[in-house]
Every structure is written in C-alpha cells, then in structure tokens.
Motif scaffolding. Structure first.
Motif, PDB file in Angstrom:
ATOM      1  N   UNK A 363       0.828  -1.205   0.000  1.00 25.93           N
ATOM      2  CA  UNK A 363       0.000   0.000   0.000  1.00 25.93           C
ATOM      3  C   UNK A 363       0.864   1.257   0.000  1.00 25.93           C
ATOM      4  N   UNK A 364       1.919   1.235   0.828  1.00 28.50           N
ATOM      5  CA  UNK A 364       2.832   2.386   0.873  1.00 28.50           C
ATOM      6  C   UNK A 364       3.555   2.560  -0.462  1.00 28.50           C
ATOM      7  N   UNK A 365       4.001   1.439  -1.036  1.00 31.75           N
ATOM      8  CA  UNK A 365       4.707   1.503  -2.312  1.00 31.75           C
ATOM      9  C   UNK A 365       3.820   2.088  -3.404  1.00 31.75           C
ATOM     10  N   UNK A 366       2.557   1.684  -3.393  1.00 30.90           N
ATOM     11  CA  UNK A 366       1.610   2.193  -4.389  1.00 30.90           C
ATOM     12  C   UNK A 366       1.489   3.709  -4.293  1.00 30.90           C
ATOM     13  N   UNK A 367       1.357   4.199  -3.076  1.00 37.12           N
ATOM     14  CA  UNK A 367       1.212   5.640  -2.862  1.00 37.12           C
ATOM     15  C   UNK A 367       2.479   6.373  -3.292  1.00 37.12           C
ATOM     16  N   UNK A 368       3.633   5.843  -2.907  1.00 33.67           N
ATOM     17  CA  UNK A 368       4.904   6.515  -3.212  1.00 33.67           C
ATOM     18  C   UNK A 368       5.169   6.548  -4.709  1.00 33.67           C
ATOM     19  N   UNK A 369       4.936   5.429  -5.402  1.00 34.45           N
ATOM     20  CA  UNK A 369       5.213   5.380  -6.832  1.00 34.45           C
ATOM     21  C   UNK A 369       4.236   6.219  -7.645  1.00 34.45           C
ATOM     22  N   UNK A 370       3.086   6.553  -7.062  1.00 37.08           N
ATOM     23  CA  UNK A 370       2.150   7.459  -7.728  1.00 37.08           C
ATOM     24  C   UNK A 370       2.629   8.904  -7.692  1.00 37.08           C
ATOM     25  N   UNK A 371       3.604   9.175  -6.819  1.00 36.43           N
ATOM     26  CA  UNK A 371       4.118  10.543  -6.680  1.00 36.43           C
ATOM     27  C   UNK A 371       4.899  10.906  -7.946  1.00 36.43           C
ATOM     28  N   UNK A 372       4.582  12.034  -8.596  1.00 36.95           N
ATOM     29  CA  UNK A 372       5.264  12.403  -9.842  1.00 36.95           C
ATOM     30  C   UNK A 372       6.747  12.729  -9.661  1.00 36.95           C
ATOM     31  N   UNK A 373       7.170  13.017  -8.428  1.00 42.97           N
ATOM     32  CA  UNK A 373       8.574  13.347  -8.183  1.00 42.97           C
ATOM     33  C   UNK A 373       9.465  12.119  -8.075  1.00 42.97           C
ATOM     34  N   UNK A 374       8.846  10.942  -7.950  1.00 40.80           N
ATOM     35  CA  UNK A 374       9.585   9.712  -7.659  1.00 40.80           C
ATOM     36  C   UNK A 374       9.786   8.891  -8.933  1.00 40.80           C
TER      37      UNK A 374
END
Length: 715
Positions: A363-374
């Motif tokens: 769940x955390x990975x999904x949220x983080x990878x959705x970030x356009x800066x990452x």
C-alpha cells in the motif's frame, strides 16, 4: 554473421574420447544430458562409437552439414583441423587449447598461422584458450558447466573462473539467468564488438554482461556499444585497472594515460555501465535486465527502521542521486495508513506500522510510486522475514504484498529494488518477488549500486542524442602550410616538431598563440626581445630536448639587453651540458604571458581506442594533482562541456571568492580545434598544449609540443 556459430544446429567434437576425464567425452555427455536439439558428431580416427554415437575419422567424412566444431586437441593440431573444417564449410570453431601468444614467440607464430588458416577457409574462431560457449535456448552446452540457469542475460567473459563465479551466483542467489555464455579467450578472430552486434539483435537477450581483460579493437567496440546500449544495457567489469598504460617520455599526456583513465570514460560515454567491484557485477546486470531505467535521477526509500533508511540515503547521495521531497498529497495518504510515529518524508519509515500487517508495504509503495517526483523505489529492512522473525502467519501478508509489488512495476513502469536481511533465507515472499523479476539483495551497498546503475542508464538514454558515435565524420581539412611543416620534419628524419613549428601549426587552425622567433645568437635574441611590449621568454629549440625545463632551457621575465643576452648564453650552455651533441637550432624568443589559470590539453594514440584527448589543470599542477580526464576522439563542441565538468577543478572556471571566472567558450573552442587537428593530420602521435593560460576573456597557448608517428618497420 555469427548466427550459425552461436545458434549451431550441428556440432562436431574434434578430439572426442571415451575417457570420462577428457573434455572430448564431457562435451558429448553435456550435449546429450541437457537435450541439445541438433546433431552431434564425435571425431576420433581410433574409435568407432563414443557415447552411443557413430565416430568419424575426420570432419570431412560427415555426411550432413556441420555448423560448429568444438576442437579439444592440442594447439599444434589446430591449423590442420581448420583446413578440414574449411573443406566441410563449417561456420565456426571453438578452440579450447591454450599455448598460443600467451606463451611467447613460438605460441604467437602458431596463433598467427591459425588465424591465417581461419581467414583463408572462412571458419570463424572463438578463442583459443577459451572455456567454451553455451546456448541456453537450444541446450548447446560446450563449456561443461552444469545446471546453468536460463534467463535474459548474455554473458561474454574472458575468464572461465569468472564465468563460473557469475553463473554460481545466479544459481545460488536465485538471480536472473542467461541466454548465452561465450568464453572469448584470446579474441584471435571474433572480437568483442561482434558479440555485441549479435546480442543486440537477439530478442531474448535483455542485457549484456561482460568481463574484459584485454580488447584488441577498442574503437570498433565503442562504436558498436553506442548502437547497442540505447536498445539494451551493457554491464562491464574491466580488470587490470591498476596497471598503467605504456609510459611515454614524450609528453605529459602519454605518461598520464593509464588503461583505466582512458577506458572508463570511453565506456561510459558509449552508455556502458562500468562496474569496479566484482560482487556488484551480477546484481547490477540482474537489475538492468529486469527493471525499467530511472530517467529523473530520483528515488524514494521505504524502510521499517531508521538505521537502514539513513544508511541508504547516505549511499544514494554519494552516488549523486536525488531523494526528492514527496508531495503533500502523497504524505497525507501515507499518514492515513501509518501510525502517528511514522516518518512520511523521504525516506519513509513505517515505524512499526507493518509489524502486524506486512501487506502495508504494498500500500505504501503504491502511494509513493504514484508521486510524480519519484522515479523508483528502494525497500530496505526486514521484508520477506516477518514470518521468520516474528510470527509465521505474517508471511501471508508478505506474500500478498509481493504479488502486488510485482504487478506494480509493470503497471507503473518504475523500478522496485528490495534490500532484505532475510535474502538468504527460505522466504516464499522473496521468491515471489524474484518470480516477478524484482531484485532482492542482502547487501544495502549493493542495492544502492543497483539503483545508481538504473539512474546512470536512464540518464544515458535521456541524453543519447548528444552522445558521440566515436566515428570521425567532420571531414576536417589539413592546411597546405601545416602539411609542409610536418613534411619538413619527416624529411629531416625528425619525429618531433620544434616548438615554433608546433605553434605555427595550431595557429593555422585558430589557436590563440604567439609563435615567436628563433634567435641563432644573443644579438638576434635581443633584437627580437626589444620589439616585444612587456617582458620576454627564452626557450631552447632542439628536436633532441623535449622537456625544456628539465634541461634548464627556459628563462622567464626578461626585459633588459643584459638579461636577454645572459639568458641566451646560459640556455645554450645548459642544453649542451644536459645532452652532449644535441642538435641545437637556437633559442625561441616569445612574449611573457600574463597570469591566469594554467590548464593542459593533450592528445595521444591509445593502443585500444585510437586517438584520445586529455584536459585538466596544467603547468606543474598536472604532475602534482593529476586532475585530468581522457576522452576518446572525436569530441564535439557540445561534449566539451561535459569533459571540462569531469575534472575536480572545473569549479575554478566559474570563479571563486569574487573572481568573475574564466572564458569557457574559448576553452571549448580550443578543445574542439584539437579534435579536428588530429583528424586532419593523422601523422600526429601525441600533442601537448601546456600550459594554456585561460583568462576572463580569451586564452593563450604558451607552449606546444607535437610528436609525429614513427614509420612502421619496413615502410
């Protein structure tokens, strides 16, 4: 060109044997046991059957076509066997035997005879002194290494033991496997660049892993790597980095150009990922074969402990990788699923949030990878070991997370790398990650190196349009006067241009320099010096004295008649003492240069890569600091900027402590001119412009040395 060799449908084993300890027996059994899909022909004039197969006296007696011969007989027999292979129209031969050029003069002569025979018959050679080849797709194992895992990596290796190490690591650590293995050996016929071309066109190969000890045609390799690396990554470890290249007393460029100083930047400019630690070689190849490149140089860390998060952040920072700030939306979503103590900045620390439910990692990975800066995600800590460390039931959540993470990479097209303390344990969750081709490592350092390689490869793909193809295509033109200068020197059997000749040559092509005048006596020296506004410099002119300062042949800051005449006398006396019988042409009188930043620009012909150029701090600092960089020519005006930035001293050019900085535009123009000069005059072996004085506006080439190539024996 190599298709019939590496994808052979029929193989003859020359030197087949019933002795189970012999390579000629082991090769046949390996082909049979692993289910080789083609024909196997044992060759032994003393046997009728080997391993249940009909035996032939020589290769010409085989009825059907033969694509490849594995020759296991001694070195002295090879030329004769190749003659037979030529009559049979065999496409290629794998030469196992050693005893060629590595043994000296006799071995070199035998190798030359072998190469001549191969060229005459059209048989392509792998080796000699090779451990063999493997085609995992057709189960053609001619290296005798059992249980090689199949996958997406082509292994091109110049050491049998190194190949075994990499294959063993892939097997034990459950990494990606191989499409092919080629033991290059002495590289007598088929060269490294030809293998690159073959594997670039192989649809099943996703990455090319190379271990190189020596390379005979480095420039062709760079040209082929330039074409290949934009389509699939090349990962290379070059041994012998500590051995300096051939020393040259002729120039600073020659003496400073070691193997690694030239090779590493050349490989990197061709898009090759250069590895210097052997334990990082396969993990990086595994990562680049399975994960998308990171094109924004930005990574996020997801951790279940502050220690690993901090160390990971430090390591990535050392590689110059950005850990971008997460958007407020990303942070809010993380706060919604993690405990209050969690850190939702980058690195993200779950602070015990996954202790009871490891599926939260996904769940955390999904949220983080959705970030356009990452651009990608590094997971560090205990993942895969919760069911081992705490409670077995937690393994269910880890396995669910592993499935989600595997699908996430494909969907997001952003890589995930996992560092786990439990990498070596029997963990189904980690096996699932590997099933999805997500790399798992027990070393945080190696994990970060893999991330750095994804960033470096992504940066190359992003800037590919600005990268040189290592081909001289500017069609630079020699000047008639320049050709006359070089011709005069060669007519006099000189292989060094006098300083005034060298300066005249570079000035013809636009280099700012004062050529000066040669004085034959002290009166002429003063007549020239008194016309110079400001102070004068006197330097010995002799084709026998390359390093004028070593001979005390330079006098600076001269103004009066007494100073100039005395300097002339001392220079002549010093030169005669330094080298008795030296050919002394006189003393060069030039203006004293103004103070500025001293740099050096030089060129030489490298044995592997051809013409290269050096840039760095000049004057006496070039020997003390050795802050220089070498690039394979040609260099374009655009690439000159990157070349300058490769040195530690590049910050000085921008100005420090109130200084306005230096004229980088003129500097880049001079570097480009040197590249064109080497193309225009192939007679040049080495060139040193040292020092070049760089100013806020403009520059001045104060000293120039050009060494010409000596004719080959018999020409």
């Amino acid at each position: 060109m190599l298709d019939k060799v590496l994808n052979a449908r029929s193989v003859a084993i020359v030197g087949a044997s019933k002795n189970k300890t012999k390579r000629g027996f082991q090769a046949i059994k390996a082909l049979q046991n692993e289910g080789f899909e083609g024909e196997i022909y044992p060759i032994n004039p003393k046997e009728e059957m080997i391993a249940g197969l009909c035996c032939y006296k020589d290769i010409t007696q085989i009825d059907g076509p033969v694509d490849l011969a594995l020759i296991t007989t001694p070195a002295r027999t090879i030329p004769g066997i190749l003659e037979q292979c030529g009559k049979k129209k065999v496409a290629g031969a794998v030469i196992i035997a050693g005893g060629f050029r590595e043994l000296g003069t006799r071995g070199k002569a035998l190798e030359e005879e072998m190469i001549h025979t191969a060229q005459k018959t059209g048989v392509r050679l792998i080796g000699p002194n090779t451990s063999g080849i493997i085609n995992l797709k057709s189960h053609m194992n001619l290296a005798g290494i059992p249980n090689v895992p199949q996958g997406k990596i082509a292994l091109v290796c110049q050491s049998g033991n190194m190949a075994l190490t990499l294959i063993t690591e892939a097997t034990v650590r459950k990494h990606e496997g191989f499409t092919y293995y080629v033991g290059v050996g002495n590289e007598s016929d088929i060269k490294f660049h030809e293998y690159l071309e073959f594997f670039r066109n192989d649809p099943d190969t996703k990455a090319i892993l190379m271990y190189v000890e020596g390379m005979s045609e480095g420039r062709k390799f760079l040209q082929e790597a330039h074409k290949t690396s934009v389509e699939k990554p090349i990962i290379l470890l070059k041994s012998g980095r500590s051995a300096t290249g051939k020393k040259s007393a002729g120039s600073h460029t020659g003496s400073l150009a070691g193997m690694n100083e030239v090779a590493k930047p050349a490989y990197e400019r061709a898009g090759i990922i250069v590895i210097e630690n052997s334990d990082e070689l396969f993990p990086v190849a595994n990562t680049l074969a399975s994960q998308p490149a990171i094109k924004n140089n930005a990574i996020a860390i997801l951790a279940d402990g502050g220690g690993h998060a901090t160390i990971g952040a430090d390591l990535l920072s050392d590689y110059g990788i950005s850990l971008p700030e997460l958007t407020e939306q990303t942070r809010n979503k993380l706060r919604g699923i993690l405990p209050q103590a969690a850190s939702v900045v980058n690195p993200v620390d779950v602070a015990g949030g996954t202790d009871s439910d490891p599926s939260l990692f996904a769940d955390c990975a999904q949220i983080i990878l959705n970030d356009p800066n990452v651009g990608g995600l590094l997971i560090v800590g205990l993942f895969g070991g919760y069911g081992i460390r705490f409670e077995q039931s937690l393994a269910i959540g880890e396995e669910a997370a592993a499935h989600q993470l595997g699908n996430m990479v494909k969907k997001k097209k952003k890589p995930i790398i996992v560092h786990s303390l439990y990498s070596a344990y029997d963990s189904h969750a980690l096996d699932l990650l590997r099933h999805y081709n997500i790399p798992v490592h027990d070393s945080l350092d190696v994990s970060c190196k893999c991330v750095a390689s994804l960033c470096k490869y992504g940066a190359y793909l992003k800037s590919y349009h600005a990268v040189t193809n290592f081909v001289f295509n500017w069609h630079a033109r020699a000047k008639k006067t320049g050709q006359q200068i070089i011709a005069k020197a060669l007519e006099e059997n000189r292989h060094v241009l006098l300083e005034n000749e060298a300066k005249k040559l570079i000035k013809l092509h636009g280099a700012p320099t004062s050529v000066g005048h040669v004085a034959k006596n002290e009166t002429e020296a003063w007549d020239i010096a008194k016309k110079i506004p400001g102070k004068a410099v006197l330097k010995i002119v002799s084709p026998d004295i390359l390093h004028k300062s070593d001979a005390c042949g330079v006098k600076l800051n001269l103004k009066t008649e007494t100073e100039v005449k005395q300097a002339f006398r001392e220079i002549i006396k010093n030169a005669e003492h330094y080298l008795s019988g030296a050919d002394i042409r006189g003393v060069l009188v030039t203006p004293m240069a103004q103070k500025g930043l001293e740099i050096i620009i030089g060129t030489k012909v490298d044995e592997q890569f051809g013409p290269v150029i050096m840039y760095g701090l000049g004057g006496i600092m070039v020997e003390i600091m050795k802050d220089v960089t070498f690039w394979v020519l040609p260099v374009s005006p655009t690439s000159c900027k990157k070349m300058i930035e490769d040195t530690r001293s590049s910050v000085l050019l921008d100005g420090v402590r109130g200084h306005k900085g230096y004229d980088k535009k003129s500097l880049k123009k001079l570097i480009s001119m040197c590249s064109e000069l080497i193309e225009a005059y192939p007679e040049i072996e080495e060139m040193d412009l040292n020092p070049v004085i760089l100013y806020e506006e403009g520059l001045d080439v104060v000293d120039a040395r050009i060494i010409l190539k000596k004719p080959l024996p018999g020409t």
